[in-house]
Structures are given as structure tokens and as C-alpha cells.
Design a protein around this motif. Structure first.
Motif, PDB file in Angstrom:
ATOM      1  N   LYS A  37       1.222  59.039  45.060  1.00  0.00           N
ATOM      2  CA  LYS A  37       0.508  60.055  44.468  1.00  0.00           C
ATOM      3  C   LYS A  37       1.466  61.004  43.514  1.00  0.00           C
ATOM      4  CE  LYS A  37      -2.938  62.389  42.937  1.00  0.00           C
ATOM      5  NZ  LYS A  37      -3.974  61.598  41.957  1.00  0.00           N
ATOM      6  N   TYR A  38       2.668  61.512  44.096  1.00  0.00           N
ATOM      7  CA  TYR A  38       3.622  62.179  43.607  1.00  0.00           C
ATOM      8  C   TYR A  38       4.219  61.597  42.337  1.00  0.00           C
ATOM      9  CZ  TYR A  38       7.679  65.071  42.628  1.00  0.00           C
ATOM     10  OH  TYR A  38       8.641  66.157  42.093  1.00  0.00           O
ATOM     11  N   TRP A  39       4.098  60.157  42.219  1.00  0.00           N
ATOM     12  CA  TRP A  39       4.733  59.635  41.136  1.00  0.00           C
ATOM     13  C   TRP A  39       3.795  59.532  40.034  1.00  0.00           C
ATOM     14  CZ3 TRP A  39       2.672  54.791  39.719  1.00  0.00           C
ATOM     15  CH2 TRP A  39       3.435  54.227  38.717  1.00  0.00           C
ATOM     16  N   SER A  40       2.428  59.054  40.563  1.00  0.00           N
ATOM     17  CA  SER A  40       1.344  58.966  39.657  1.00  0.00           C
ATOM     18  C   SER A  40       0.972  60.198  38.808  1.00  0.00           C
ATOM     19  CB  SER A  40       0.410  58.167  40.229  1.00  0.00           C
ATOM     20  OG  SER A  40      -0.360  59.041  41.307  1.00  0.00           O
ATOM     21  N   ARG A  41       1.043  61.507  39.667  1.00  0.00           N
ATOM     22  CA  ARG A  41       0.540  62.470  39.143  1.00  0.00           C
ATOM     23  C   ARG A  41       1.137  62.945  37.838  1.00  0.00           C
ATOM     24  NH1 ARG A  41       3.268  67.624  41.419  1.00  0.00           N
ATOM     25  NH2 ARG A  41       1.239  68.585  41.187  1.00  0.00           N
ATOM     26  N   GLY A  42       2.506  62.506  37.642  1.00  0.00           N
ATOM     27  CA  GLY A  42       3.483  62.770  36.380  1.00  0.00           C
ATOM     28  C   GLY A  42       4.003  64.286  36.506  1.00  0.00           C
ATOM     29  N   PRO A  43       4.821  64.627  35.681  1.00  0.00           N
ATOM     30  CA  PRO A  43       5.696  65.865  35.545  1.00  0.00           C
ATOM     31  C   PRO A  43       4.734  66.943  34.760  1.00  0.00           C
ATOM     32  CG  PRO A  43       6.566  64.646  33.871  1.00  0.00           C
ATOM     33  CD  PRO A  43       5.747  63.499  34.553  1.00  0.00           C
ATOM     34  N   SER A  44       4.904  67.940  35.250  1.00  0.00           N
ATOM     35  CA  SER A  44       4.274  69.399  34.582  1.00  0.00           C
ATOM     36  C   SER A  44       5.169  69.801  33.369  1.00  0.00           C
ATOM     37  CB  SER A  44       4.407  70.486  35.746  1.00  0.00           C
ATOM     38  OG  SER A  44       3.368  69.988  36.733  1.00  0.00           O
ATOM     39  N   ALA A 315      -7.485  65.137  35.091  1.00  0.00           N
ATOM     40  CA  ALA A 315      -7.589  65.581  33.649  1.00  0.00           C
ATOM     41  C   ALA A 315      -6.397  66.674  33.399  1.00  0.00           C
ATOM     42  CB  ALA A 315      -9.049  66.334  33.120  1.00  0.00           C
ATOM     43  N   ASN A 316      -6.471  67.524  34.357  1.00  0.00           N
ATOM     44  CA  ASN A 316      -5.473  68.695  34.196  1.00  0.00           C
ATOM     45  C   ASN A 316      -4.174  68.179  33.920  1.00  0.00           C
ATOM     46  OD1 ASN A 316      -4.607  71.712  34.336  1.00  0.00           O
ATOM     47  ND2 ASN A 316      -3.684  71.162  36.262  1.00  0.00           N
ATOM     48  N   ARG A 317      -3.730  67.020  34.837  1.00  0.00           N
ATOM     49  CA  ARG A 317      -2.275  66.551  34.836  1.00  0.00           C
ATOM     50  C   ARG A 317      -2.234  65.663  33.717  1.00  0.00           C
ATOM     51  NH1 ARG A 317       0.982  69.003  37.985  1.00  0.00           N
ATOM     52  NH2 ARG A 317       2.366  67.376  37.575  1.00  0.00           N
ATOM     53  N   GLY A 318      -3.166  65.203  33.152  1.00  0.00           N
ATOM     54  CA  GLY A 318      -2.937  64.442  31.876  1.00  0.00           C
ATOM     55  C   GLY A 318      -2.881  65.385  30.608  1.00  0.00           C
ATOM     56  N   ALA A 319      -3.166  66.726  30.770  1.00  0.00           N
ATOM     57  CA  ALA A 319      -3.100  67.467  29.745  1.00  0.00           C
ATOM     58  C   ALA A 319      -1.607  68.248  29.635  1.00  0.00           C
ATOM     59  CB  ALA A 319      -4.003  68.933  29.953  1.00  0.00           C
ATOM     60  N   GLN A 320      -0.857  67.901  30.608  1.00  0.00           N
ATOM     61  CA  GLN A 320       0.418  68.391  30.744  1.00  0.00           C
ATOM     62  C   GLN A 320       1.533  67.759  29.502  1.00  0.00           C
ATOM     63  OE1 GLN A 320       1.513  71.131  33.088  1.00  0.00           O
ATOM     64  NE2 GLN A 320      -0.855  70.771  33.296  1.00  0.00           N
ATOM     65  N   SER A 321       1.214  66.864  29.059  1.00  0.00           N
ATOM     66  CA  SER A 321       2.268  66.276  27.914  1.00  0.00           C
ATOM     67  C   SER A 321       1.556  66.638  26.685  1.00  0.00           C
ATOM     68  CB  SER A 321       1.740  64.548  27.973  1.00  0.00           C
ATOM     69  OG  SER A 321       2.458  63.985  28.995  1.00  0.00           O
ATOM     70  N   LYS A 342       7.617  61.985  16.791  1.00  0.00           N
ATOM     71  CA  LYS A 342       7.738  61.643  17.860  1.00  0.00           C
ATOM     72  C   LYS A 342       6.685  61.157  18.946  1.00  0.00           C
ATOM     73  CE  LYS A 342      11.638  63.603  16.988  1.00  0.00           C
ATOM     74  NZ  LYS A 342      11.421  63.458  15.581  1.00  0.00           N
ATOM     75  N   TYR A 343       7.104  60.253  19.908  1.00  0.00           N
ATOM     76  CA  TYR A 343       6.055  59.784  20.983  1.00  0.00           C
ATOM     77  C   TYR A 343       6.445  60.597  22.177  1.00  0.00           C
ATOM     78  CZ  TYR A 343       3.710  56.245  23.355  1.00  0.00           C
ATOM     79  OH  TYR A 343       2.773  55.449  24.206  1.00  0.00           O
ATOM     80  N   ILE A 344       5.425  60.983  22.584  1.00  0.00           N
ATOM     81  CA  ILE A 344       5.712  62.097  23.915  1.00  0.00           C
ATOM     82  C   ILE A 344       4.643  61.520  25.012  1.00  0.00           C
ATOM     83  CG2 ILE A 344       5.333  64.094  24.932  1.00  0.00           C
ATOM     84  CD1 ILE A 344       5.876  65.322  22.089  1.00  0.00           C
ATOM     85  N   SER A 345       5.487  61.177  26.048  1.00  0.00           N
ATOM     86  CA  SER A 345       4.876  60.606  27.468  1.00  0.00           C
ATOM     87  C   SER A 345       5.317  61.187  28.481  1.00  0.00           C
ATOM     88  CB  SER A 345       4.838  59.165  27.416  1.00  0.00           C
ATOM     89  OG  SER A 345       4.306  58.594  28.610  1.00  0.00           O
ATOM     90  N   ASP A 346       4.607  61.669  29.463  1.00  0.00           N
ATOM     91  CA  ASP A 346       5.214  62.331  30.767  1.00  0.00           C
ATOM     92  C   ASP A 346       6.082  63.472  30.395  1.00  0.00           C
ATOM     93  OD1 ASP A 346       3.684  60.811  32.497  1.00  0.00           O
ATOM     94  OD2 ASP A 346       5.454  59.169  32.746  1.00  0.00           O
ATOM     95  N   CYS A 347       5.916  64.422  29.615  1.00  0.00           N
ATOM     96  CA  CYS A 347       6.395  65.649  29.196  1.00  0.00           C
ATOM     97  C   CYS A 347       7.795  65.197  28.627  1.00  0.00           C
ATOM     98  CB  CYS A 347       6.442  66.494  30.313  1.00  0.00           C
ATOM     99  SG  CYS A 347       4.970  67.265  30.693  1.00  0.00           S
ATOM    100  N   SER A 348       8.033  64.163  27.851  1.00  0.00           N
ATOM    101  CA  SER A 348       9.489  63.918  27.408  1.00  0.00           C
ATOM    102  C   SER A 348       9.119  63.105  25.966  1.00  0.00           C
ATOM    103  CB  SER A 348      10.275  63.083  28.495  1.00  0.00           C
ATOM    104  OG  SER A 348       9.557  61.878  28.826  1.00  0.00           O
ATOM    105  N   ILE A 349      10.308  62.965  25.213  1.00  0.00           N
ATOM    106  CA  ILE A 349      10.212  62.231  23.973  1.00  0.00           C
ATOM    107  C   ILE A 349      10.751  60.773  24.271  1.00  0.00           C
ATOM    108  CG2 ILE A 349      11.162  62.027  21.630  1.00  0.00           C
ATOM    109  CD1 ILE A 349      11.304  65.005  21.548  1.00  0.00           C
ATOM    110  N   VAL A 350       9.770  59.908  24.057  1.00  0.00           N
ATOM    111  CA  VAL A 350      10.352  58.552  24.347  1.00  0.00           C
ATOM    112  C   VAL A 350      10.389  57.598  23.187  1.00  0.00           C
ATOM    113  CG1 VAL A 350       9.510  58.517  26.679  1.00  0.00           C
ATOM    114  CG2 VAL A 350       7.919  57.706  25.095  1.00  0.00           C
TER     115      VAL A 350
END
Length: 433
Positions: A37-44, A315-321, A342-350
Motif C-alpha cells: 500500500k505504501y508503494w502503490s499510493r505514490g509520493p506526495s 483520488a487525492n493521491r492521484g492529484a499529487q502529480s 515534460k512527462y510527469i509521473s509520481d511527482c517526478s519528470i520521466v
């Protein structure tokens, strides 16, 4: 309490701890589920930016999901929001009032603009641009989208739904309407002063890797509707490629049309593609349930929900990016290293996963053909609307004339009856005499 448990285990042994054996058996599973769950929720998002006085156009805000989470935080930070919605009705008005009350921000407005309708998109963009001096605009955040049920094998076939212009609904909502809006708003982006950080943020999906590119028929008007997933993933892929070309055109136009003595790089206007991740959204519910309420209740809400809660984002975790792309200083002109989207995923540029994102000729051709096909479709729909207006006007005039004739006829009949009654009345008078 934990100290007491540890002390008991050290001095008296684990046998003295109540329910030790059940806890021992369950602990590895609990720790494993917590790690997943910690991994799937993604960064803030760790950045925060003052948005007082900034103006943003937002789509997909009334979804009661990711879009609502984004505008809630933006409103709390003082942004002025112009929220586009399909209809400004009683529900949307109450939703807007509720958002104002929650955030204490009165600068939240609703505008009717259905992205499925090219005419409404043009009307909104024309009204926005029809202002002197140009209106302030600090960015556009596109969070609207549509994902149709994929169709259960054998049980049901996918049903094609169409937009107001006759396009497949996913292609119209996810690609054509968004492209049309941003393309028409180009003059507004270019008119902003060079010190204004303008951010165009468009959501995408990792399913774009399965998409196809139709350069000759970019609106997919003649494509066979066999797999809804193909239309969805292709709409996201084509939108991303057109956004690459949009970024280049904006920067090049700003550079070529700059005033003498003022050097502009055009990098103050940035386009970002944001992949929020797999969320427990309305689109996911529609796909899993195949549009059925009963399947939604039993399959999604009862059987699959524990697994979905574990492996997908809220939904709130998805909004972080999205909030990260709005607030990160990495996208400011002074910090940009290149002019690419720029392509952004999990609050970082990839990096983009498809090789087509490096093919500038393909992107230009797709952009030009899409613009051309949209213009042709707009002309066709305008002719239909004019023909419908004429037909309605002619039917109304014929009804009016027919009603007028019927009134005249009835009036004539009354007069004839009066004339017939007069001789009879005269005869009666003579008989009385």
C-alpha cells in the motif's frame, strides 16, 4: 503499551503476551500489505506555491475525484478558477457554491463548454480572446476524460457512443476537444508577458503505450469500432504527440514575433503531460462493471475492492502529480534545460516510453491534419445547423400562415352565417306585423 509488550517478552517470555500466536501468524501478511500500500499510493507533492491573483482554466473539476481534489487545493491557495463544465445547472451551481464556502475563495466561476461539442469549444475560446487588453491567463489544467466499458466477452458487445459532432466519444473527449481548445487559445498564451509563468497541464494515461496513430484520419471518423480500449489509448497517444508540436509552435511564434529590444525565449509557456497513475476513479468503476449497476455492486464493491484498495490510488493521491506539475520550480523558465514537453509521473519528470515522441515530422503532420479535419467537420456541422434553423423557421412560418388562414376562414364562415340569419329575422318581423 508497546514498551509493556516488549518488557513482557524480554523478562517473562512471549508466552505471557495475550494472543501472541495469532499475532505472530498474521504479522508478516500485515507488514507485506502495508508495504504494498505504501508503494502503490505514490509520493506526495512537497512543493507549495502562492496562487493569489493567478488565473487558471480548468476542465474535469466536477468529477468528485482527482479533479475536485486539485481545484480544492488550488482554491485554498487563492487561485482564480474558471471551471468548464458541460452544463451550468442547479447541481453544478451548488457544487461551485460549496467549493467557495469550503475554501473561502469567491473567485471561482463556472462556464459552459462541452468538449464533446466543437462549436461550444470555439464559442468559449472566441469569447475568451475577444478582449482588449488580453486577459490574464496563468495556465490551463485539463483533467476531463472518458473511458468506455470494454465489453465482457460473449456476454455483451461494446456499444459505440458518439459526440455532438458524430465522433467516437472517447476520441472526441480525450483528444479532439482538448486539442481544439488549446489550439484556439494559443493567442492568449503568446500574449502573456515574459515574466509570467504559464503552465499548460494535460492528463494522460499509461495505457497510451497500446495506442495507434492514424495520421490520415486523426479523428478516427472512418475507423471500425471493434475495441473501445484501442480508441481510448489512441486518443491519449495522439494528444501527447500533438502537445509536443503545440509546445514548439508556441515557443517559435514568441521568438519570431518578439518586439525590438526585448529578447524572449518563449520558455515561460510550458506544456506538461501528467500521468496520475491507476486510481479508484469513475472510469475504473465503469470499465470493471461494464456499465452494469449489479456488476458494480457485487464485483467492484464487494469482491474486488480490497485488492483495488491495496494496489490503486485514491483520488487525492492521484492529484499529487498534477499539483507537483503546477507548483514545481523545475518548470520555471530559469530552470528549464530544454524546450521539450515534460512527462510527469509520481511527482517526478520521466521519459516518454514511445519512440514517436522523438519524431518531430510525425508530430507536425498529425497536428496539421488534425487541425484541418476539425475545421472541415466544423464547417459541415455549421451547414447542418443552418439548414436546421431554416427548416425550423420555415415550419414555424408555415404554421403561422396556416393558423392565420384558418382564422380568416372561420371569420368568413361566421360572417356568412350572420348574413343567412338576417333574412330569416326580417321574415319573422313581417309575420309579427
Amino acid at each position: 503499551m508497546p514498551l509493556n509488550i516488549i518488557g513482557t517478552a524480554l523478562f517473562e517470555g512471549t508466552d505471557k503476551i495475550p494472543y501472541y500466536e495469532p499475532i505472530k501468524r498474521a504479522l508478516p501478511y500485515v507488514l507485506g500489505a502495508s508495504a504494498i500500500k505504501y508503494w502503490s499510493r505514490g509520493p506526495s507533492n512537497t512543493w507549495e506555491r502562492k496562487l493569489h491573483g493567478k488565473v487558471y482554466i480548468v476542465t474535469g473539476a466536477t468529477s468528485q475525484g482527482m479533479g475536485t481534489s486539485v481545484v480544492l487545493q488550488m482554491a485554498q491557495l487563492g487561485a482564480q478558477l474558471i471551471i468548464l463544465t458541460r452544463e451550468v445547472d442547479e447541481w453544478s451551481t451548488e457544487w461551485c457554491e460549496d467549493l467557495r464556502d469550503k475554501t473561502g475563495n469567491e473567485l471561482i466561476f463556472m462556464e459552459q463548454c462541452d468538449l464533446n461539442n466543437l462549436w461550444e469549444v470555439r464559442k468559449f475560446a472566441t469569447n475568451w480572446l475577444n478582449n482588449s487588453p488580453p486577459r490574464r491567463l496563468d495556465g490551463v489544467i485539463v483533467m476531463s476524460g472518458d473511458m468506455e466499458p470494454w465489453g465482457l466477452p460473449i456476454v455483451s458487445r461494446p456499444t459505440r457512443r458518439s459526440s455532438e459532432d458524430g465522433l467516437e466519444l472517447q476520441m472526441a473527449t480525450n483528444f479532439v476537444g482538448v486539442f481544439h481548445l488549446l489550439n484556439l487559445l494559443q493567442p492568449s498564451f503568446k500574449a502573456q508577458p515574459p515574466d509570467r509563468d504559464v503552465r499548460i497541464i494535460v492528463t494522460t494515461c499509461w495505457l497510451q503505450v497500446f495506442g495507434e496513430i492514424n495520421v490520415t484520419d486523426p479523428l478516427w471518423q472512418s475507423a471500425k469500432y471493434d475495441r473501445p480500449l484501442k480508441f481510448f489509448s489512441s486518443s491519449k497517444l495522439q494528444l501527447g504527440l500533438c502537445m509536443m508540436e503545440l509546445q514548439r509552435r508556441i515557443i517559435n511564434d514568441i521568438k519570431t514575433k518578439q518586439k525590438e529590444g526585448v529578447e524572449r525565449t518563449g520558455k515561460n509557456v510550458t506544456v506538461s503531460m501528467v500521468q496520475p497513475g491507476t486510481m479508484r476513479s469513475s472510469s475504473l468503476r465503469r470499465v470493471i462493471s461494464n456499465g452494469s449497476v449489479l456488476v458494480l455492486i457485487f464485483l467492484y464493491s464487494i469482491i474486488l475492492y480490497p485488492l483495488l484498495w491495496l494496489f490503486t490510488k485514491s483520488a487525492n493521491r492521484g492529484a499529487q502529480s498534477l499539483l507537483y506539475s503546477l507548483m514545481t520550480p523545475e518548470l520555471e523558465e530559469i530552470n528549464l534545460k530544454d524546450e521539450k514537453v515534460k512527462y510527469i509521473s509520481d511527482c517526478s519528470i520521466v521519459k516518454f516510453s514511445r519512440k514517436e515522441f522523438d519524431n518531430e515530422e510525425l508530430q507536425k503532420e498529425l497536428f496539421d491534419n488534425t487541425e484541418k479535419k476539425i475545421l472541415e467537420l466544423e464547417k459541415q456541422m455549421a451547414m447542418k445547423r443552418n439548414a436546421l434553423k431554416k427548416e425550423t423557421a420555415s415550419s414555424a412560418s408555415s404554421e403561422f400562415s396556416s393558423s392565420k388562414e384558418s382564422k380568416a376562414k372561420t371569420e368568413k364562415q361566421r360572417q356568412n352565417q350572420k348574413q343567412k340569419q338576417k333574412p330569416k329575422q326580417n321574415l319573422n318581423k313581417k309575420k309579427k306585423k
